[in-house]
Motif scaffolding. Sequence first.
Motif, PDB file in Angstrom:
ATOM      1  N   ARG A  29       0.749  -1.130  -0.028  1.00 27.10           N
ATOM      2  CA  ARG A  29       0.018   0.184   0.025  1.00 27.10           C
ATOM      3  C   ARG A  29       0.742   1.076  -0.069  1.00 27.10           C
ATOM      4  NH1 ARG A  29      -1.664  -4.063   2.634  1.00 27.10           N
ATOM      5  NH2 ARG A  29      -0.655  -3.669   4.637  1.00 27.10           N
ATOM      6  N   VAL A  30       1.837   1.201  -0.921  1.00 23.04           N
ATOM      7  CA  VAL A  30       2.793   2.411  -1.248  1.00 23.04           C
ATOM      8  C   VAL A  30       2.387   3.073  -2.477  1.00 23.04           C
ATOM      9  CG1 VAL A  30       4.949   2.969  -1.230  1.00 23.04           C
ATOM     10  CG2 VAL A  30       4.484   1.386   0.128  1.00 23.04           C
ATOM     11  N   ASP A  81       5.771   0.209   3.882  1.00 18.78           N
ATOM     12  CA  ASP A  81       4.347  -0.356   3.773  1.00 18.78           C
ATOM     13  C   ASP A  81       3.905  -0.730   5.269  1.00 18.78           C
ATOM     14  OD1 ASP A  81       2.071  -1.661   2.589  1.00 18.78           O
ATOM     15  OD2 ASP A  81       3.039  -3.616   3.031  1.00 18.78           O
ATOM     16  N   LYS A  84       2.867   2.475   7.114  1.00 16.22           N
ATOM     17  CA  LYS A  84       1.409   2.585   6.698  1.00 16.22           C
ATOM     18  C   LYS A  84       0.421   1.955   7.361  1.00 16.22           C
ATOM     19  CE  LYS A  84       0.760   4.908   3.033  1.00 16.22           C
ATOM     20  NZ  LYS A  84       0.579   5.233   1.655  1.00 16.22           N
TER      21      LYS A  84
END
Length: 87
Positions: A29-30, A81, A84
């Motif tokens: 999720r980058v 990731d 986050k």
Amino acid sequence: MEITGIITAIIIGIVIGVLGRLVVPGRQRVGVLLTIVVGIVAALIGTFIAAGLGVASTGGVDWIELLIQIGLAAVGVAAVDRAKVRA
């Protein structure tokens, strides 16, 4: 640093960042810009490490330096990731 050096660093950062993302298993999720930043940082740090090891200046493609940079980008993408996910 000249403008051509900056453009080259960005292009290399994109390539290194994308290759680093490909090495990390699963979905990250980058974002794209963060991947580029991680790639640029990994390319710079990898160059310094390769120079310290004496493998940065060969006659052709510096494969060991490239592998170091990709490894650092993979670690960087995975770290960002995980950071986050926790935030």
